[in-house]
Write a protein that holds these residues in place. Structure first.
Motif, PDB file in Angstrom:
ATOM      1  N   TYR A  76       0.843  -1.188   0.000  1.00  0.00           N
ATOM      2  CA  TYR A  76       0.000   0.000   0.000  1.00  0.00           C
ATOM      3  C   TYR A  76       0.878   1.238   0.000  1.00  0.00           C
ATOM      4  N   LEU A  77       0.405   2.252  -0.685  1.00  0.00           N
ATOM      5  CA  LEU A  77       1.072   3.545  -0.739  1.00  0.00           C
ATOM      6  C   LEU A  77       0.315   4.513   0.159  1.00  0.00           C
ATOM      7  N   PHE A  78       1.043   5.179   1.052  1.00  0.00           N
ATOM      8  CA  PHE A  78       0.473   6.261   1.852  1.00  0.00           C
ATOM      9  C   PHE A  78       0.967   7.557   1.234  1.00  0.00           C
ATOM     10  N   LEU A  79       0.063   8.375   0.733  1.00  0.00           N
ATOM     11  CA  LEU A  79       0.430   9.681   0.192  1.00  0.00           C
ATOM     12  C   LEU A  79       0.186  10.726   1.267  1.00  0.00           C
ATOM     13  N   LYS A  80       1.233  11.452   1.581  1.00  0.00           N
ATOM     14  CA  LYS A  80       1.182  12.480   2.618  1.00  0.00           C
ATOM     15  C   LYS A  80       0.924  13.819   1.941  1.00  0.00           C
ATOM     16  N   HIS A  81      -0.224  14.387   2.215  1.00  0.00           N
ATOM     17  CA  HIS A  81      -0.602  15.663   1.615  1.00  0.00           C
ATOM     18  C   HIS A  81      -0.281  16.799   2.572  1.00  0.00           C
ATOM     19  N   TYR A  82       0.357  17.817   2.048  1.00  0.00           N
ATOM     20  CA  TYR A  82       0.633  19.021   2.820  1.00  0.00           C
ATOM     21  C   TYR A  82      -0.424  20.044   2.466  1.00  0.00           C
ATOM     22  N   ARG A  83      -1.037  20.606   3.445  1.00  0.00           N
ATOM     23  CA  ARG A  83      -2.027  21.652   3.222  1.00  0.00           C
ATOM     24  C   ARG A  83      -1.369  22.993   3.498  1.00  0.00           C
ATOM     25  N   GLY A  84      -1.303  23.815   2.469  1.00  0.00           N
ATOM     26  CA  GLY A  84      -0.696  25.127   2.593  1.00  0.00           C
ATOM     27  C   GLY A  84      -1.526  26.078   3.430  1.00  0.00           C
ATOM     28  N   ALA A  85      -2.810  25.836   3.514  1.00  0.00           N
ATOM     29  CA  ALA A  85      -3.698  26.671   4.317  1.00  0.00           C
ATOM     30  C   ALA A  85      -4.333  25.803   5.395  1.00  0.00           C
ATOM     31  N   PRO A  86      -4.641  26.377   6.551  1.00  0.00           N
ATOM     32  CA  PRO A  86      -5.257  25.578   7.617  1.00  0.00           C
ATOM     33  C   PRO A  86      -6.587  24.980   7.185  1.00  0.00           C
ATOM     34  N   ALA A  87      -6.810  23.726   7.582  1.00  0.00           N
ATOM     35  CA  ALA A  87      -8.071  23.059   7.271  1.00  0.00           C
ATOM     36  C   ALA A  87      -9.137  23.433   8.297  1.00  0.00           C
ATOM     37  N   SER A  88      -8.697  23.857   9.481  1.00  0.00           N
ATOM     38  CA  SER A  88      -9.637  24.305  10.504  1.00  0.00           C
ATOM     39  C   SER A  88      -8.944  25.365  11.353  1.00  0.00           C
ATOM     40  N   VAL A  89      -9.659  25.941  12.277  1.00  0.00           N
ATOM     41  CA  VAL A  89      -9.125  27.007  13.116  1.00  0.00           C
ATOM     42  C   VAL A  89      -7.917  26.537  13.919  1.00  0.00           C
ATOM     43  N   ASN A  90      -7.883  25.269  14.315  1.00  0.00           N
ATOM     44  CA  ASN A  90      -6.800  24.758  15.154  1.00  0.00           C
ATOM     45  C   ASN A  90      -5.558  24.350  14.373  1.00  0.00           C
ATOM     46  N   ASP A  91      -5.615  24.296  13.056  1.00  0.00           N
ATOM     47  CA  ASP A  91      -4.477  23.890  12.251  1.00  0.00           C
ATOM     48  C   ASP A  91      -3.518  25.050  12.046  1.00  0.00           C
ATOM     49  N   VAL A  92      -2.230  24.723  12.028  1.00  0.00           N
ATOM     50  CA  VAL A  92      -1.197  25.717  11.747  1.00  0.00           C
ATOM     51  C   VAL A  92      -0.433  25.230  10.533  1.00  0.00           C
ATOM     52  N   PRO A  93      -0.378  26.005   9.434  1.00  0.00           N
ATOM     53  CA  PRO A  93       0.375  25.571   8.251  1.00  0.00           C
ATOM     54  C   PRO A  93       1.836  25.289   8.609  1.00  0.00           C
ATOM     55  N   MET A  94       2.421  24.275   7.981  1.00  0.00           N
ATOM     56  CA  MET A  94       3.788  23.870   8.282  1.00  0.00           C
ATOM     57  C   MET A  94       4.779  25.022   8.107  1.00  0.00           C
ATOM     58  N   ALA A  95       4.490  25.948   7.201  1.00  0.00           N
ATOM     59  CA  ALA A  95       5.381  27.089   6.987  1.00  0.00           C
ATOM     60  C   ALA A  95       5.510  27.943   8.244  1.00  0.00           C
ATOM     61  N   GLN A  96       4.592  27.784   9.187  1.00  0.00           N
ATOM     62  CA  GLN A  96       4.627  28.562  10.422  1.00  0.00           C
ATOM     63  C   GLN A  96       5.147  27.767  11.614  1.00  0.00           C
ATOM     64  N   TRP A  97       5.546  26.512  11.401  1.00  0.00           N
ATOM     65  CA  TRP A  97       6.092  25.709  12.493  1.00  0.00           C
ATOM     66  C   TRP A  97       7.497  26.186  12.821  1.00  0.00           C
ATOM     67  N   THR A  98       7.895  25.978  14.062  1.00  0.00           N
ATOM     68  CA  THR A  98       9.265  26.292  14.467  1.00  0.00           C
ATOM     69  C   THR A  98      10.196  25.184  13.966  1.00  0.00           C
ATOM     70  N   PRO A  99      11.499  25.449  13.895  1.00  0.00           N
ATOM     71  CA  PRO A  99      12.443  24.386  13.506  1.00  0.00           C
ATOM     72  C   PRO A  99      12.347  23.169  14.432  1.00  0.00           C
ATOM     73  N   GLU A 100      12.096  23.393  15.708  1.00  0.00           N
ATOM     74  CA  GLU A 100      11.979  22.277  16.648  1.00  0.00           C
ATOM     75  C   GLU A 100      10.744  21.435  16.339  1.00  0.00           C
ATOM     76  N   GLU A 101       9.641  22.093  15.960  1.00  0.00           N
ATOM     77  CA  GLU A 101       8.416  21.365  15.625  1.00  0.00           C
ATOM     78  C   GLU A 101       8.599  20.547  14.354  1.00  0.00           C
ATOM     79  N   ILE A 102       9.296  21.104  13.392  1.00  0.00           N
ATOM     80  CA  ILE A 102       9.584  20.360  12.158  1.00  0.00           C
ATOM     81  C   ILE A 102      10.473  19.164  12.471  1.00  0.00           C
ATOM     82  N   SER A 103      11.501  19.365  13.307  1.00  0.00           N
ATOM     83  CA  SER A 103      12.394  18.256  13.688  1.00  0.00           C
ATOM     84  C   SER A 103      11.630  17.153  14.404  1.00  0.00           C
ATOM     85  N   ALA A 104      10.716  17.520  15.299  1.00  0.00           N
ATOM     86  CA  ALA A 104       9.917  16.517  16.017  1.00  0.00           C
ATOM     87  C   ALA A 104       9.029  15.744  15.054  1.00  0.00           C
TER      88      ALA A 104
END
Length: 135
Positions: A4-32
């Motif tokens: 099976y293939l798992f395709l990981k989709h990146y959403r450039g805009a938040p899907a809901s109020v609680n989502d934060v686009p990856m472009a706004q994550w800290t380097p530590e959050e990206i590393s985690a």
């Protein structure tokens, strides 16, 4: 076993109020997030269910055959698009149910603030041999 293939989709805009686009994550959050993905893959290597995975660069090119010999090339997809394939993972598991179970776990990778991002993963079986009809 079935792949099976798992395709990981990146959403450039938040899907809901609680989502934060990856472009706004800290380097530590990206590393985690990346560490979670790598630890997940390592665990599946130990069970024999991991095949391969790869993150994809956010830029790309569209190409198609034009019937004239030289395919046209255009820019895109772009990181600013609503939905972009950010990477993929291939697993080889005993059942569709196991693939769904693993995809659900993978979708809990941490994001902003270390909270699970609950991202949607596309789960696609590899095209296998078609059953033959015997009389």
């Amino acid at each position: 076993m079935a792949k099976y293939l798992f395709l990981k989709h990146y959403r450039g805009a938040p899907a809901s109020v609680n989502d934060v686009p990856m472009a706004q994550w800290t380097p530590e959050e990206i590393s985690a997030h990346v560490r979670y993905m790598n630890d997940f893959a390592k665990r599946l290597e130990e069970t024999g269910e991991y095949v391969d995975s790869q993150a994809l660069a956010p830029d790309g090119t569209w190409v198609r055959y034009d019937g004239e010999g030289r395919p046209p090339v255009t820019d895109g997809p772009f990181p600013e698009t609503k939905d972009l394939i950010a990477g993929w993972m291939v697993v080889d598991v005993d059942s569709y149910e196991r693939a769904v179970e693993l995809a659900g776990e993978l979708s809990a990778a941490p994001g902003a603030g270390g909270k699970p991002i609950h991202e949607w993963l596309e789960v696609r079986p590899f095209l296998g041999n078609q059953p033959t009809v015997t009389e």
